[in-house]
Motif scaffolding. Sequence first.
Motif, short mmCIF file in Angstrom:
data_model
loop_
_atom_site.label_atom_id
_atom_site.label_comp_id
_atom_site.label_asym_id
_atom_site.label_seq_id
_atom_site.Cartn_x
_atom_site.Cartn_y
_atom_site.Cartn_z
N GLY A 49 5.47 11.97 76.99
CA GLY A 49 4.21 11.29 76.80
C GLY A 49 4.22 10.26 75.70
O GLY A 49 3.17 9.76 75.32
N LEU A 50 5.37 9.93 75.15
CA LEU A 50 5.46 8.83 74.21
C LEU A 50 6.87 8.26 74.22
O LEU A 50 7.81 8.94 74.59
CB LEU A 50 5.04 9.24 72.79
CG LEU A 50 6.02 9.89 71.84
CD1 LEU A 50 5.46 9.92 70.45
CD2 LEU A 50 6.34 11.30 72.28
N VAL A 51 6.98 6.98 73.86
CA VAL A 51 8.29 6.32 73.85
C VAL A 51 8.61 5.92 72.42
O VAL A 51 7.87 5.16 71.80
CB VAL A 51 8.31 5.07 74.75
CG1 VAL A 51 9.71 4.50 74.82
CG2 VAL A 51 7.78 5.39 76.13
N GLN A 52 9.70 6.43 71.92
CA GLN A 52 10.11 6.08 70.56
C GLN A 52 11.11 4.94 70.62
O GLN A 52 11.76 4.72 71.63
CB GLN A 52 10.70 7.31 69.87
CG GLN A 52 9.66 8.40 69.71
CD GLN A 52 10.23 9.69 69.20
OE1 GLN A 52 11.41 9.96 69.38
NE2 GLN A 52 9.40 10.49 68.57
N VAL A 86 2.48 5.25 72.34
CA VAL A 86 1.96 6.62 72.25
C VAL A 86 0.73 6.79 73.11
O VAL A 86 0.10 5.82 73.52
CB VAL A 86 1.63 7.01 70.78
CG1 VAL A 86 2.88 7.00 69.93
CG2 VAL A 86 0.58 6.06 70.21
N ALA A 141 7.65 -0.83 67.47
CA ALA A 141 6.55 0.13 67.54
C ALA A 141 6.73 1.12 68.70
O ALA A 141 7.33 0.77 69.72
CB ALA A 141 5.23 -0.61 67.71
N TRP A 142 6.23 2.32 68.53
CA TRP A 142 6.27 3.31 69.59
C TRP A 142 5.14 3.06 70.59
O TRP A 142 4.14 2.46 70.25
CB TRP A 142 6.06 4.71 69.03
CG TRP A 142 7.10 5.18 68.08
CD1 TRP A 142 8.16 4.46 67.58
CD2 TRP A 142 7.19 6.49 67.50
NE1 TRP A 142 8.87 5.24 66.72
CE2 TRP A 142 8.31 6.48 66.65
CE3 TRP A 142 6.43 7.64 67.62
CZ2 TRP A 142 8.69 7.60 65.92
CZ3 TRP A 142 6.80 8.75 66.89
CH2 TRP A 142 7.93 8.73 66.06
#
Lengths: 331, 338
Positions: free
Chosen positions: B234-237, B146, B143-144
Motif C-alpha cells: 500500500g505504499l511505494v518507497q 503513500v 518522495a514516497w
Amino acid sequence: MKRLTVWVLILAMALATVATFGTMAMAKQITVAMLPKVLGEPYFIASQKGAELAAKELGIKFIFDGPVTADVTKQIEMIDNYITRGVDVIAVSPNDANAIAPILKKAMSKGIKVITWDADAVPSARNFFVNQVTYEGVGKALVDVLADEIGGKGEVAIVTASLTAANQNNWIKYMKEELKDYPGMKLVDIRPSEEDQQLAFQVTTDLMTAYPNLRGVFAITSVAFPGAAEAIKQAGKGGKVAVTGLSTPKSMAKYVHEGVVKNVVLWDPGDLGYLAMYVAKQLVDGKMPRPGTDGTITAGKLGKIQVKADGEVILGPPTVFTARNIDKFDF
Amino acid sequence: MARVRWRDLMGVREVGLLLVLLGLVLVLSVAAPGFLSWPNLSGVLVNVSVVAISAVGMTMVIITGGIDISVGSILAVSALLVGQAAKAGTGLWQAIALGLLIGAALGGINGLLVAYGRIPAIIVTLATMSTYRGINFILSHGAWVVGLPPYFTALGQTNFLGLQIPAWIMLGVAVIGWYILTQTRFGRSVYAVGGNMQGAYLAGIKIPRVQFLVFLVSGLLTGLAATVYTARFGLVQINTGMGYELNVIAAVVIGGTSIMGGSGSIQGAILGAIFMGVVSNALVLLRISAFWQGVVVGILILGAVIMDSSIRASMLRAVSIHSIGYRGAAEPTDGRER
C-alpha cells in the motif's frame, strides 16, 4: 568655549546616532541562503516553512533554493553562485559530507558564515551543525513510548536497518540503556531489514511466529516502520503487538488512525529550519558560544537550545506524533 | 509433446532440489515450533511471490545465455508509476495493465540493445539498471507514494481459498511460463539459442527475435511483480527493489538453471525462490542470531546445490540418458551440465 563644547557634544551625539542606526540597519539586512538536499520533498518543505517563520521574526532576507535531485554537484554550483552574489550565511543540508567541504571552505575564506543543518559536512568546513536529536534522546523516547503502550512488561524485538548502520546501532545502544529502567521488558531479538520494506514485513511476521508472546516491536528505520506495521495489521495483531519506530508522520498516519500504531517518533523538520535561522542570526551577531566550549542559545519559540563544544546545535528531544497531532504534519 | 507427463513437470533437475527442500521442511517442523502452521507456510509463499514472478522471466533470459540485472530498477519504476496511477484513482485492471506495459517497455529496451545492438546483456542491463533507477528518482523527486486506495491493495491482501492472491498470481505465471517454455516452438528456440547458438542459427531460428522477446518477458513479468508488490504494502518507497536482482538470479540459479545458458526450468526457479523464502523464515524461527545470518544462508545455499547435484548424478546413473533428452533437441550435448 562653551559654544565649542556644545557643538562637540552635538556632533558626538549625531555620530553615535548614525552609528547606532548603521549597526541596526546592518543587523537587519543579513541575507541567509538555505539549501535543502533536494527540492520538493515534503520533509524539506516543512523545514522551509519553519525557516521562513524565523526569518520573518528576525528580519532576515531569506533565500531558499536547492537541487531538483539529491545531487551534491548541483549544491556546489549553487553555493558558488551565492559566494559571488555575496550572502551573509549559507545554511546547507549537504548530500555528501566530503564533496561539499571545499566549496564551504571557500565561502568561509570570503567571510561568509557557514552552517549545516539536517546532515553534517566535514566539521572543519562549517561553523555550526544544526542537528536534529541526540542518539540518546531517540533511544530513550522509543523505549519510553513503547513501555507506556505495553505497561512496561513483555518480550520486545527490534527491526533495524542493517547490522552496520551507524545511526541505528547508536540508537540501539541507548535503547538498551533505557531498557534497564524497565526490568519487565525483555529484548529477545534484533533483526536487520536492509532498508527493504518487504524484508521488514517478512521479518516482523516471522518474529511474531518465533516469539508467540511478543508484545512490542521497534522498527527503527523509516523504511522498516511501515513494513512492520503492515505485517502486524495483516496478521490481525493490531492492538495485541505494539509497534513504534522512526518514520515520517505522513507515511504512518494511516496506521495511526487504524490503531495499529500509537506513537511515531521523529523530529519536526519545521523546528529544525526555524532553529537554523536563529543560529544564522546569532552567528552573524557574534552571539554563538565560542568554538570549543559548551553553551546554550535562546531560539524564539524553541526556548533554550544546547550547543556542544564540537559545534553541534541540538534541536532537542524528538517529537512524538500521535493520533491527536499527526495530521497536522505534511511530510 | 502434447501429453503432459509427471516426468515433464519434475525432471531429474528439479527432484534434487525438491528433496533438499522437503528435508529442510522436515527438520524445521521438528526444530521450529510454529513453522508447520498454515499461516506461516502460506506467508512464506506470499513473501516469495514477487521474486518468483520475476524469476520466471529471468529463467528464460538466463537459458538463452543472457542475464538481466536491471529487474530491481524496473520494479522500482513500475511500482512508482503504478502507485501514482492507483492513487490518482485509476481502476484496478488499468493499474495492472499499466504495470505490465511499463515493465514490457523497459524490458523491451534491454531486448533491443542486446538483440539488435549486439551489446552483451550484462553491460546493457548494468547500464539500464542505473538509468532506470535514475528515472525513478527524477519521476518521484525522492518522495514516497503513500495511502493507496483499498480497492488496489485488495489485490495484494485478499485471501482466496486460504492463500493470498499474490501467491495465486505466482502459480498462474509459473504454469504459463512452464507451458511456453516446454510446450511451444518459442520455448524450444529459447533452449536452442542458449544451448547451441550456431545450431539454432542453422536450424533457422531468428536468434535476435528470441533474445529480444526473453528480455521483454522479463520486464513484463517484473512489471506485474511491481503491481503485486505495491498492492501488498500500500505504499511505494523510493528505494524499492534495491538488490532485488540478486534475489531473483539466486532463485533461478539455485533452481538448477545453468548460468551458462542452455538448460533450466521454471519449476526449478519457483522451488529456488521457495527455498530462499524457507531459509530466511527459518533463521528467525530458529532464533539464529542475525550476526550469523549471512554465514548460515551461504552454507545452506552451497549445501543445497551440492546435495542437489549429487542426487541428480546418482539418479542419472539409474535412469537412462535418453529420458533427459526428451525436452527437445535443444538440450546441450557437450556435457557441460552433466
